[in-house]
Design a protein around this motif. Structure first.
Motif, PDB file in Angstrom:
ATOM      1  N   ILE A 191       0.832  -1.206   0.000  1.00  0.00           N
ATOM      2  CA  ILE A 191       0.000   0.000   0.000  1.00  0.00           C
ATOM      3  C   ILE A 191       0.867   1.258   0.000  1.00  0.00           C
ATOM      4  O   ILE A 191       0.581   2.226  -0.717  1.00  0.00           O
ATOM      5  CB  ILE A 191      -0.957  -0.011   1.210  1.00  0.00           C
ATOM      6  N   GLU A 192       1.941   1.234   0.780  1.00  0.00           N
ATOM      7  CA  GLU A 192       2.861   2.373   0.804  1.00  0.00           C
ATOM      8  C   GLU A 192       3.530   2.554  -0.556  1.00  0.00           C
ATOM      9  O   GLU A 192       3.718   3.695  -1.019  1.00  0.00           O
ATOM     10  CB  GLU A 192       3.920   2.164   1.887  1.00  0.00           C
ATOM     11  N   ASN A 193       3.889   1.456  -1.224  1.00  0.00           N
ATOM     12  CA  ASN A 193       4.494   1.526  -2.558  1.00  0.00           C
ATOM     13  C   ASN A 193       3.520   2.141  -3.564  1.00  0.00           C
ATOM     14  O   ASN A 193       3.908   2.946  -4.414  1.00  0.00           O
ATOM     15  CB  ASN A 193       4.897   0.124  -3.027  1.00  0.00           C
ATOM     16  N   ILE A 194       2.241   1.747  -3.466  1.00  0.00           N
ATOM     17  CA  ILE A 194       1.219   2.279  -4.368  1.00  0.00           C
ATOM     18  C   ILE A 194       1.053   3.785  -4.176  1.00  0.00           C
ATOM     19  O   ILE A 194       1.022   4.558  -5.146  1.00  0.00           O
ATOM     20  CB  ILE A 194      -0.132   1.569  -4.141  1.00  0.00           C
ATOM     21  N   LYS A 195       0.953   4.208  -2.923  1.00  0.00           N
ATOM     22  CA  LYS A 195       0.745   5.633  -2.630  1.00  0.00           C
ATOM     23  C   LYS A 195       1.945   6.473  -3.054  1.00  0.00           C
ATOM     24  O   LYS A 195       1.791   7.585  -3.554  1.00  0.00           O
ATOM     25  CB  LYS A 195       0.441   5.812  -1.139  1.00  0.00           C
ATOM     26  N   GLU A 198       1.796   6.715  -6.829  1.00  0.00           N
ATOM     27  CA  GLU A 198       0.783   7.683  -7.271  1.00  0.00           C
ATOM     28  C   GLU A 198       1.250   9.116  -7.041  1.00  0.00           C
ATOM     29  O   GLU A 198       0.956  10.013  -7.831  1.00  0.00           O
ATOM     30  CB  GLU A 198      -0.527   7.435  -6.541  1.00  0.00           C
ATOM     31  N   GLN A 199       1.990   9.307  -5.964  1.00  0.00           N
ATOM     32  CA  GLN A 199       2.506  10.649  -5.671  1.00  0.00           C
ATOM     33  C   GLN A 199       3.530  11.084  -6.711  1.00  0.00           C
ATOM     34  O   GLN A 199       3.529  12.223  -7.161  1.00  0.00           O
ATOM     35  CB  GLN A 199       3.126  10.671  -4.276  1.00  0.00           C
ATOM     36  N   PHE A 200       4.380  10.147  -7.126  1.00  0.00           N
ATOM     37  CA  PHE A 200       5.377  10.465  -8.155  1.00  0.00           C
ATOM     38  C   PHE A 200       4.732  10.631  -9.523  1.00  0.00           C
ATOM     39  O   PHE A 200       5.184  11.406 -10.349  1.00  0.00           O
ATOM     40  CB  PHE A 200       6.438   9.361  -8.228  1.00  0.00           C
ATOM     41  N   GLY A 201       3.667   9.851  -9.788  1.00  0.00           N
ATOM     42  CA  GLY A 201       2.949   9.963 -11.058  1.00  0.00           C
ATOM     43  C   GLY A 201       3.685   9.398 -12.243  1.00  0.00           C
ATOM     44  O   GLY A 201       3.523   9.866 -13.371  1.00  0.00           O
TER      45      GLY A 201
END
Length: 221
Positions: A191-195, A198-201
């Protein structure tokens, strides 16, 4: 999932997990019995719905385990103190009833061991509830991202990568039935990797052959 039932009557209908064999769904119940039903997508969805309700209704179970943990901690400290007291009495020879102190010491060893076991068991059950709640809060995101970008599985257990690789393209990778195979820490990492992703885009679906940007240092004249 672990058994969240509060009594034996509840355990008769509490679903731990299930497996699909020979066009049947074999459901493992908390009462250590099996329930076999015909396989259909509707039946499987209904099972997952019931398992979701079990997690959402686990507040009383979690509270009970937290109280158990707290009580076991207090009794473990008490047993430890009394064990030391009886051991000192025996070691210094100041006991007028050495046999009684010896028996007491043995009882406190047993009690302390039991209390520590209870603490560990309660902690595992609380952690399992927290893991399943965390999963439900991120279920759609997890299943959507894991197929489009397997880089989110970095720093996780090899078994998770094998689970993802063995899941058919049209099937959901993670569910309350399969999440049992994943540790709390690994789920949190995904979940942390996903977030972070997404933040980096960053873009992972591009098929264009693009040359990397090369940075060169300008030479001084």
């Amino acid at each position: 999932m672990k058994d969240y039932s509060l009594n034996y009557e509840d355990s008769k209908t509490f679903i731990l997990n299930y497996k699909i064999e020979d066009n049947q769904i074999i459901v493992n119940l908390a009462c250590k019995k099996e329930c076999i039903i015909p396989y259909s997508l509707v039946n499987e969805k209904e099972l997952l719905k019931l398992m979701k309700e079990q997690v959402l209704d686990s507040k009383a179970f979690k509270s009970k385990q937290e109280k158990r943990f707290s009580a076991s901690w207090k009794y473990a400290i008490w047993s430890g103190v009394m064990l030391v007291f009886n051991a000192v009495m025996l070691a210094t020879g100041s006991s007028s009833l050495p046999i009684a102190h010896g028996l007491c010491a043995g009882c406190f060893v047993f009690d302390a061991t039991y209390r520590v076991y209870s603490m560990i068991d309660s902690k595992k059950k609380i952690k399992d509830v927290n893991k399943n709640i965390m999963f439900l809060n991120n279920e759609e995101l997890l299943n959507r991202k894991v197929k489009s970008n397997q880089n989110i599985l970095s720093n996780t257990n090899t078994k998770i990568k094998e689970l993802v690789a063995s899941t058919p393209e049209d099937a959901q990778v993670f569910s309350l039935n399969t999440i049992d195979k994943i540790k709390y820490e690994d789920l949190k990492t995904i979940i942390e990797n996903i977030k972070r992703d997404e933040q980096f885009g960053f873009e992972y679906s591009s098929t264009e052959e693009e040359k990397p940007i090369v940075l060169t240092k300008k030479k001084n004249n």
